[in-house]
Design an enzyme around this catalytic site. Structure first.
Site, PDB file in Angstrom:
ATOM      1  N   GLU A 149       0.823  -1.218   0.000  1.00  0.00           N
ATOM      2  CA  GLU A 149       0.000   0.000   0.000  1.00  0.00           C
ATOM      3  C   GLU A 149       0.856   1.266   0.000  1.00  0.00           C
ATOM      4  O   GLU A 149       0.762   2.109   0.894  1.00  0.00           O
ATOM      5  CB  GLU A 149      -0.966   0.000   1.180  1.00  0.00           C
ATOM      6  CG  GLU A 149      -2.020  -1.081   1.054  1.00  0.00           C
ATOM      7  CD  GLU A 149      -3.223  -0.844   1.954  1.00  0.00           C
ATOM      8  OE1 GLU A 149      -3.088  -0.152   2.964  1.00  0.00           O
ATOM      9  OE2 GLU A 149      -4.307  -1.365   1.633  1.00  0.00           O
ATOM     10  N   GLU A 311      -6.411  -8.051  -1.056  1.00  0.00           N
ATOM     11  CA  GLU A 311      -6.823  -8.060   0.353  1.00  0.00           C
ATOM     12  C   GLU A 311      -8.287  -7.678   0.472  1.00  0.00           C
ATOM     13  O   GLU A 311      -8.768  -6.787  -0.232  1.00  0.00           O
ATOM     14  CB  GLU A 311      -6.051  -7.014   1.164  1.00  0.00           C
ATOM     15  CG  GLU A 311      -4.597  -7.269   1.386  1.00  0.00           C
ATOM     16  CD  GLU A 311      -3.977  -6.175   2.269  1.00  0.00           C
ATOM     17  OE1 GLU A 311      -4.701  -5.515   3.037  1.00  0.00           O
ATOM     18  OE2 GLU A 311      -2.766  -5.973   2.162  1.00  0.00           O
ATOM     19  N   GLU A 359      -3.756  -4.652  14.980  1.00  0.00           N
ATOM     20  CA  GLU A 359      -4.745  -5.378  14.170  1.00  0.00           C
ATOM     21  C   GLU A 359      -5.305  -6.625  14.848  1.00  0.00           C
ATOM     22  O   GLU A 359      -5.825  -7.516  14.179  1.00  0.00           O
ATOM     23  CB  GLU A 359      -4.132  -5.702  12.802  1.00  0.00           C
ATOM     24  CG  GLU A 359      -4.045  -4.433  11.968  1.00  0.00           C
ATOM     25  CD  GLU A 359      -3.281  -4.567  10.670  1.00  0.00           C
ATOM     26  OE1 GLU A 359      -2.436  -5.472  10.564  1.00  0.00           O
ATOM     27  OE2 GLU A 359      -3.527  -3.745   9.769  1.00  0.00           O
TER      28      GLU A 359
END
Ligand code: GLA
Ligand code: ZN
Length: 680
Positions: A149, A311, A359
């Site tokens: 990303e 993803e 996360e």
């Protein structure tokens, strides 16, 4: 496109480095149970792989790669350069970014490296090379995943010097730069390249909460281009390092913000990628048409080529203020929505849920419970089984669209830097409105870049084409002259590539094609409206529709008037025009219309051109077609919480997922997916 996969890939991010070695075998057992055949590994392991400046150690990764292979799985091998090690940040401060308000960051987070840092470039490139050398012959290796990303902005001294070099290459002389940036305004004339500073909150940017706002559009627009280019250069360095070792490596990097990440010109990146990879994280309440538009954009980045869904979450997210579960069936539904629009993989973040840090509450195939007896695992395993059965059926299938919407990053940047006439005007919502008019009728649309060949489309739409690049007006004229239908809107043709207004009346270079000139642009307050009164000759349209935001006061030259404003001092002036140009026509929508107008307008335009819905469906049921070897695969996706009925017509069709034959009236349960193939 280099396609090394035999079926729709199924898997996702796997971070075994977060777990004890003993657990890895159990992971393999669970992956196989879920039908998983690919794992993206090494995404955030730079610090593990390079504990100091001179030491590299990949033993753990060797083990992971071997284990994947032994269990019949592919590796999507990341270069892991999206988060630098702490030692690097301490030893080489140049890797750390400077924020828009001039703060030098310490070590922390991820996506934390300056794209113009010599240290970052040197070590990221070296890491890519080391990995390529080490794993070039590894049988598990299928794909390369550079960084992760990409995307940040940096305002450090290295970026500033690099910006000056970039400007020298672009403009050659300071005279030319002063001209392009219009520096006679506010005493900005530059006499030395070193006087130029980066546009941020210490210089040209005015507003912390609205970073689009700048005192000098030309400077900020060039910074956007420069920054996007700097990041692209980082990608290329790693890509080239890999390809120097493995010439036919399939290299990608995953795109963020559902594919609409403003700071990076994804059309430019796309050229350098072997295959596009998307990270799709819509919130549960995001309208389906918005997700669909983004999938279509991913397919459009490389001229209709399939892309990878790199993803998505199997269930909830963790980084929004509130993170609901994906309802039963929704993960499958959204996976097929991607496939319906061109994805050739269904991949998750992540395979096993982390135990600690940011996360740990992000959805994963294997939850904290640690076993397969969970709803999410069961849903993942069912989909895995289905994708296995589907095999290569849909690989290489294509979408056939006769309608295209132009999407352009420079235009996006420039439009939203604009000071006036209204900060209400945003690019993505405008694109989406025009897309929706087709989405809700199940008419396929290609999202294309400005450089694409337009000849194969019956209708080309360019919403708010504010910035017109060199050659674009001519290209559009040729397209229309040879029979195409072009539709554009208010606030188009205003500036050139330097954000300098094209003088002589808007829409500048598009004036001849549209046959109108715009004298003034009114801005309406939110909630304030005018109306468009359709004229009798308006190609099948009638009645009145609301419009607002910006209302342009224009004069037809060669165009005919199709609608006029219903109120205000410009009542009776044209609000919609049509210009016959060569053997085609060019429409101008002079104000921001309500959605119902666009539905009616494009409805009649499509009908006139015999552009038909792929199938009629009730609201909330999405339909799309993929074509392969002459076979048409119709996807039916019921996004509703309730069942919906559709009418297939008399012919027999094969439901590819179940092998059953269907015909006539069909009831789609809530969140159902069907892929139907015509039976000859
Ligand atoms: C992004 C990143 C992943 C992960 C997910 C979580 O897509 O690429 O590493 O952080 O978000 O949603
Ligand atoms: Zn920098």
């Amino acid at each position: 496109m280099p396609r090394a996969w035999p079926k729709i890939l199924y898997g996702g991010d796997y971070n075994p480095e977060q777990w004890p070695r003993e657990l890895w075998e159990e992971d393999m057992r669970l992956f196989k149970l879920a039908g998983i055949d690919i794992a993206t590994v090494n995404v955030f392991s730079w610090a593990l792989n390079q504990p100091d400046e001179t030491t590299y150690s990949f033993d753990w990764l060797d083990d992971v790669m071997d284990l994947l292979h032994a269990n019949g799985m592919y590796a999507c091998l990341a270069t892991g350069t999206a988060a630098h090690p702490a030692w690097m940040a301490r030893q080489y401060p140049d890797v750390r970014t400077v924020t828009a308000d001039g703060r030098k960051m310490k070590y922390g987070r991820r996506h934390n490296s300056c794209p113009n840092s010599p240290t970052y470039r040197k070590y990221s490139q070296a890491m890519a090379a080391k990995l390529a050398e080490r794993y070039q012959d590894h049988p598990a290796l299928l794909l390369w995943h550079v960084n992760n990303e990409y995307g940040w902005r940096c305002y450090c001294d290295n970026c500033e010097s690099a910006f000056r070099e970039w400007l020298k290459a672009r403009y050659g002389t300071l005279e030319e730069l002063n001209r392009a940036w219009y520096t006679s305004f506010w005493s900005h004339t530059f006499y030395d390249w070193d006087e130029i500073v980066l546009p941020n909150l210490l210089s040209e940017h005015l507003n912390r909460s609205n970073f689009d706002q700048t005192a000098f559009q030309g400077i900020s627009l060039d910074y956007d281009r420069f920054n996007s280019g700097s990041i692209l250069d980082c990608y290329k360095l790693e890509r080239d390092a890999i390809k120097a070792v493995i010439a036919d490596a399939v290299v990608t990097t995953n795109f963020q913000s559902n594919g609409t990440y403003k700071p990076l010109d994804y059309f430019k990146l796309a050229k350098e990628l072997d295959v596009i990879a998307l990270d799709s994280y819509p919130s549960n309440d995001m309208p389906m048409s918005q997700i669909a538009m983004r999938h279509d954009l991913m397919r459009g980045l490389k001229q209709g080529q399939p892309y990878l869904l790199m993803e998505q979450s199997p269930s909830q997210l963790n980084w929004k203020p509130v993170n609901p579960l994906k309802r039963p069936g929704v993960m499958r539904l959204w996976s097929y929505q991607a496939v319906a629009r061109g994805a050739e993989s269904v991949m998750f973040f992540q395979l096993r849920r982390s135990r600690g840090a940011f996360e740990k509450f992000h959805g994963a195939v294997i939850d904290h419970a640690g076993h397969e007896h969970t709803r999410v695992f069961r849903e993942c395993a069912e989909l895995g089984k289905e994708l296995k059965l589907l095999g290569d059926t849909l690989l290489g299938a294509e979408t056939e669209s006769r309608v295209a919407i132009l999407f352009d990053w420079d235009n996006w940047w420039a439009l939203e830097h604009s000071s006036g006439p209204s900060q209400q005007l945003k690019y993505l919502p405008q694109i989406q409105k025009y897309y929706d008019a087709f989405y809700h009728r199940n008419i396929p649309v290609d999202m294309i870049g400005i450089q694409e060949d337009l000849g194969k489309y019956d209708i080309v739409i360019a919403p708010v084409l504010y910035l017109v690049k060199e050659g674009v007006a001519e290209k559009l004229e040729n397209y229309v002259a040879s029979g195409g239908t072009f539709v554009t809107t208010f606030f188009s043709g205003i500036v050139d590539e330097s954000d300098l207004v094209t003088l002589g009346g808007y829409p500048g270079e598009l004036r001849k094609l549209l046959g109108v000139w715009v004298e003034e642009i009114d801005a309406l307050f939110p909630g304030q409206f005018n109306s468009m009164q359709l004229q009798a000759n308006a190609a099948g349209l009638e009645g009145s529709y609301a419009c607002g935001m910006l209302c342009e006061l224009l004069h037809p030259e060669t165009a005919e008037i199709a609608a006029t404003y219903g109120s205000d001092f410009y009542q009776g002036m044209p609000a919609l025009t049509r210009n016959v140009f060569g053997s085609g026509e060019a429409w101008y929508i002079a104000a921001d219309p309500e959605d119902d107008f666009l539905a009616a307008f494009f409805g009649q335009l499509s009908e006139r051109k015999n552009i038909l819905p792929v199938i009629e469906t009730p609201p909330g049921v999405e339909a799309a077609v993929r074509v392969k070897n002459g076979e048409r695969y119709t996807f039916l996706l019921n996004h509703n919480e309730t069942s919906s009925t559709i009418h297939l017509g008399p012919e027999q069709r094969l439901d590819v997922l179940t092998g059953r034959q269907v015909t006539g009236e069909m009831i789609l349960p809530a969140h159902a997916v069907y892929i139907l193939k015509q039976i000859p």
